[in-house]
Enzyme design. Structure first.
Site, PDB file in Angstrom:
ATOM      1  N   THR A   1      -6.046 -11.860   2.565  1.00 57.44           N
ATOM      2  CA  THR A   1      -6.859 -10.517   2.438  1.00 57.44           C
ATOM      3  C   THR A   1      -7.944 -11.757   1.257  1.00 57.44           C
ATOM      4  O   THR A   1      -9.039 -11.499   1.543  1.00 57.44           O
ATOM      5  CB  THR A   1      -7.027 -10.260   0.856  1.00 57.44           C
ATOM      6  OG1 THR A   1      -5.703 -11.424   0.254  1.00 57.44           O
ATOM      7  CG2 THR A   1      -5.734  -9.586   1.096  1.00 57.44           C
TER       8      THR A   1
ATOM      9  N   THR B   1     -10.022  -4.202   0.270  1.00 56.51           N
ATOM     10  CA  THR B   1     -10.938  -5.378   1.701  1.00 56.51           C
ATOM     11  C   THR B   1     -11.284  -4.024   2.697  1.00 56.51           C
ATOM     12  O   THR B   1     -12.277  -4.239   3.703  1.00 56.51           O
ATOM     13  CB  THR B   1      -9.905  -5.729   2.250  1.00 56.51           C
ATOM     14  OG1 THR B   1      -8.976  -5.108   3.172  1.00 56.51           O
ATOM     15  CG2 THR B   1      -9.514  -7.367   1.420  1.00 56.51           C
TER      16      THR B   1
ATOM     17  N   ASP C   1       0.531  -1.254  -0.300  1.00 58.24           N
ATOM     18  CA  ASP C   1       0.071  -0.076   0.308  1.00 58.24           C
ATOM     19  C   ASP C   1       0.353   1.498  -0.384  1.00 58.24           C
ATOM     20  O   ASP C   1       0.784   2.942   0.942  1.00 58.24           O
ATOM     21  CB  ASP C   1      -0.990   0.279   1.326  1.00 58.24           C
ATOM     22  CG  ASP C   1      -1.536  -1.543   1.215  1.00 58.24           C
ATOM     23  OD1 ASP C   1      -2.819  -1.724   0.390  1.00 58.24           O
ATOM     24  OD2 ASP C   1      -1.722  -1.608   2.540  1.00 58.24           O
TER      25      ASP C   1
ATOM     26  N   GLN D   1       2.180  -5.920  -3.326  1.00 55.34           N
ATOM     27  CA  GLN D   1       2.272  -6.440  -2.198  1.00 55.34           C
ATOM     28  C   GLN D   1       3.607  -5.867  -2.123  1.00 55.34           C
ATOM     29  O   GLN D   1       3.844  -4.324  -3.139  1.00 55.34           O
ATOM     30  CB  GLN D   1       2.299  -7.937  -1.875  1.00 55.34           C
ATOM     31  CG  GLN D   1       0.758  -8.677  -1.870  1.00 55.34           C
ATOM     32  CD  GLN D   1       0.398  -8.633  -3.146  1.00 55.34           C
ATOM     33  OE1 GLN D   1       1.252  -9.495  -3.856  1.00 55.34           O
ATOM     34  NE2 GLN D   1      -1.202  -8.313  -3.225  1.00 55.34           N
TER      35      GLN D   1
ATOM     36  N   LYS E   1       2.342   2.277  -5.089  1.00 55.17           N
ATOM     37  CA  LYS E   1       3.152   1.499  -5.930  1.00 55.17           C
ATOM     38  C   LYS E   1       2.087   1.961  -7.575  1.00 55.17           C
ATOM     39  O   LYS E   1       3.065   2.840  -8.431  1.00 55.17           O
ATOM     40  CB  LYS E   1       2.943   0.378  -6.573  1.00 55.17           C
ATOM     41  CG  LYS E   1       4.181   0.000  -5.111  1.00 55.17           C
ATOM     42  CD  LYS E   1       4.219  -1.624  -5.325  1.00 55.17           C
ATOM     43  CE  LYS E   1       2.658  -2.691  -4.703  1.00 55.17           C
ATOM     44  NZ  LYS E   1       2.577  -2.375  -3.023  1.00 55.17           N
TER      45      LYS E   1
ATOM     46  N   GLY F   1      -4.571  -4.348  -4.325  1.00 58.28           N
ATOM     47  CA  GLY F   1      -5.004  -3.080  -4.712  1.00 58.28           C
ATOM     48  C   GLY F   1      -4.569  -1.928  -5.500  1.00 58.28           C
ATOM     49  O   GLY F   1      -3.712  -1.595  -4.639  1.00 58.28           O
ATOM     50  N   HIS F   2      -4.861  -1.278  -6.212  1.00 54.12           N
ATOM     51  CA  HIS F   2      -3.652   0.071  -6.795  1.00 54.12           C
ATOM     52  C   HIS F   2      -4.952   0.605  -7.311  1.00 54.12           C
ATOM     53  O   HIS F   2      -5.161   1.029  -7.942  1.00 54.12           O
ATOM     54  CB  HIS F   2      -2.991  -0.510  -8.430  1.00 54.12           C
ATOM     55  CG  HIS F   2      -1.604  -1.293  -8.405  1.00 54.12           C
ATOM     56  ND1 HIS F   2      -1.153  -1.839  -9.268  1.00 54.12           N
ATOM     57  CD2 HIS F   2      -1.444  -1.881  -6.530  1.00 54.12           C
ATOM     58  CE1 HIS F   2      -0.590  -2.820  -8.505  1.00 54.12           C
ATOM     59  NE2 HIS F   2      -0.220  -2.787  -7.184  1.00 54.12           N
TER      60      HIS F   2
HETATM   61  P1  IMP Z   1      -2.346 -12.896   1.491  1.00 55.44           P
HETATM   62  O1  IMP Z   1      -1.487 -12.054   0.409  1.00 55.44           O
HETATM   63  O2  IMP Z   1      -4.288 -12.767   1.101  1.00 55.44           O
HETATM   64  O3  IMP Z   1      -2.065 -14.035   0.744  1.00 55.44           O
HETATM   65  O4  IMP Z   1      -2.682 -12.523   2.687  1.00 55.44           O
HETATM   66  C1  IMP Z   1      -0.664 -12.227   3.310  1.00 55.44           C
HETATM   67  C2  IMP Z   1      -0.376 -11.083   3.988  1.00 55.44           C
HETATM   68  O5  IMP Z   1      -0.255 -10.074   3.005  1.00 55.44           O
HETATM   69  C3  IMP Z   1      -1.919 -10.297   4.894  1.00 55.44           C
HETATM   70  O6  IMP Z   1      -0.804  -9.769   6.309  1.00 55.44           O
HETATM   71  C4  IMP Z   1      -2.261  -9.386   4.110  1.00 55.44           C
HETATM   72  O7  IMP Z   1      -3.210  -8.951   4.536  1.00 55.44           O
HETATM   73  C5  IMP Z   1      -0.858  -9.142   3.104  1.00 55.44           C
HETATM   74  N1  IMP Z   1      -1.231  -8.300   1.834  1.00 55.44           N
HETATM   75  C6  IMP Z   1      -1.655  -9.060   0.913  1.00 55.44           C
HETATM   76  N2  IMP Z   1      -1.794  -8.302  -0.670  1.00 55.44           N
HETATM   77  C7  IMP Z   1      -1.968  -7.190   0.702  1.00 55.44           C
HETATM   78  C8  IMP Z   1      -1.152  -5.362  -0.335  1.00 55.44           C
HETATM   79  O8  IMP Z   1      -1.470  -5.040  -1.370  1.00 55.44           O
HETATM   80  N3  IMP Z   1      -1.582  -4.571   0.393  1.00 55.44           N
HETATM   81  C9  IMP Z   1      -0.608  -5.001   1.958  1.00 55.44           C
HETATM   82  N4  IMP Z   1      -0.825  -6.454   2.278  1.00 55.44           N
HETATM   83  C10 IMP Z   1      -1.280  -7.022   1.426  1.00 55.44           C
END
Ligand code: IMP
Length: 426
Positions: A128, A301, A13, A224, A16, A40-41
């Site tokens: 997420t 989310t 976040d 990420q 980017k 999420g961009h």
């Molecule tokens: P997952 O990628 O849904 O498996 O989540 C794993 C971890 O990565 C969690 O702590 C999420 O909150 C974090 N995460 C995944 N995608 C994002 C993002 O785009 N921004 C910030 N945190 C993320």
């Protein structure tokens, strides 16, 4: 011709999308190389906000071929819904290309993600719940289904059946849920997704290399961030892919020799969503300001992000992990109202001053930040578009940050709009 990677340097976040969008002017192709719709961009163009999940940011420029690389995990329903939404707002999505080698996220991956999280209870990762982990796990177990499988109905049905043989055992025996019917699922995916996706599926490796060989400039867009990287992040509180710059090589099918610029994106403070250690985390008014002024709630989310001061120890590590050539600092304006601003320059761990990222995570868990505190600028920066517009205190903050991190801060964002930024170095 050169290739540029844009990579998040904190816990995601960082904004980017804005700089990817900005650089897009010079690019012919923008390639997403990992992650899925957990990203999420947000882009603000001519006052209009676009929230993208899977489609690369370059979609908003007619001259760009946006590419979803082999390292991405693709939920075909989400992708089509996103394309549809964009098309309804007048964005041309016909140029989008999707790697045949990318893996699919299907509904049972999302179901398993949510069930795993619930099963972990207090130890949950805070994912997420988009099915990212289970889809990459299937890929590693050689049970994954690739986008190209959609093009061969028999193979697709076989693969869905094979993958569900395993997943259904987990669903029924571990989680006491009903099994998923493979034929029904295959019918739904083929019926709803195959034809609309068909024109977009291709050999993106050839596409990317042809562009590079033709002297075009290609941008690789990470989702990420560095400290959510499966190998280099704060494991297990990480995502299931490699957002670090090296991930662009595997996730897009290029070797490192093509890359000549790695732009790291960092917020002027830090945020994190979900569980995991966070040495500079704030529970005070300054943190509240970051959340409210910075609108620190997940694009997709809606989750509140945890706020904290800028951590130069982590950033120095991010420079190494990604071979960062420069840094873009975002959301500097969010700190406008603060009396003083802090940068974590080292940690205290067991009475010792530590300036490098501790390799043992237990140390990171109980690291106490050592701060350098500087005066705030108490000025509205939202109209600052040139280095000369920055008040001395803000300039000083950036200089300190640059000195601490060790790479130039070439870009600074001062608001969500496309034009709200300062170019500090050429
Ligand atoms: P997952 O990628 O849904 O498996 O989540 C794993 C971890 O990565 C969690 O702590 C999420 O909150 C974090 N995460 C995944 N995608 C994002 C993002 O785009 N921004 C910030 N945190 C993320």
């Amino acid at each position: 011709m050169p290739a540029t990677i844009v990579v998040g340097t904190q816990w995601g976040d960082e904004g980017k999308g804005k700089f990817t969008d900005l650089l897009s002017k010079e690019m012919s192709m923008v390639v997403r190389y990992q992650g899925g719709h957990n990203a999420g961009h947000t882009l603000v163009v001519d006052g209009e906000t676009f929230a993208l999940q899977l489609v690369p940011s370059g979609i908003l420029y007619d001259h760009i071929v946006p590419v979803i690389g082999n390292g991405v995990v693709v939920d075909p329903f989400v992708l089509l819904a996103e394309m549809d939404k964009l098309a309804r707002r007048g964005v041309d999505t016909t140029r989008l290309r999707v790697s045949g080698n990318a893996h699919l996220i299907l509904p049972y991956h999302q179901q398993l993600d949510a069930l795993h999280e619930r099963h972990l209870g207090k130890a949950k990762l805070g994912t997420t719940k988009r099915g990212i982990g289970p889809a990459y796990a299937d890929k590693a177990m050689r049970l994954g289904i690739r986008v190209q499988d959609l093009l061969d109905e028999d193979i697709f049905r076989q693969k869905v059946e094979g993958s569900l043989t395993h997943a259904n055992k987990v669903l029924t025996k571990v989680f006491n849920r009903l099994p998923v019917d493979p034929a029904e699922l295959a019918d739904k995916v083929l019926g709803e997704c195959l034809e609309p996706l068909r024109p977009h599926i291709c050999d993106t490796i050839d596409l990317v290399h042809t562009a590079l060989e033709g002297g075009q400039h290609v941008l690789f867009e990470g989702a990420q961030a560095t400290f959510l990287d499966l190998d280099h992040g704060t494991y297990p509180f990480v995502t299931s892919s490699n957002p670090t710059a090296g991930g662009a090589c595997t996730g897009a099918g290029i070797g490192p020799k093509h890359i000549n610029r790695v732009l790291g994106i960092a917020k002027a403070y830090t945020t994190r969503v979900g569980s995991g250690p966070f040495p500079t985390e704030l529970f005070d008014e300054a943190g509240e300001t970051m959340v409210t002024v910075g609108r620190e709630f997940g694009t997709n989310t809606g989750r509140r992000r945890r706020p904290g001061w800028f951590d130069a120890v982590m950033l120095r590590h991010a420079v190494r992990l990604n071979s960062l050539t420069e840094l873009a600092i975002t959301k500097l304006d969010v700190l406008d109202s603060l009396d003083t601003v802090k940068i974590c320059v080292a940690y205290e761990i067991d009475g010792q001053r530590v300036e490098k990222m501790p390799y043992h995570q237990s140390d990171f868990h109980h690291a106490t930040p050592i701060y350098e505190e500087v005066p705030g600028w108490k000025t509205d920066l939202s109209h600052a578009t040139e280095p000369g517009h920055l008040p001395p205190a803000a300039q000083h903050y950036l200089d300190l940050l640059e000195e601490q991190v060790g790479v130039p801060v070439s870009l600074v964002s001062t608001g969500p709009g496309r034009d709200q930024y300062i170019q500090r170095t050429a």
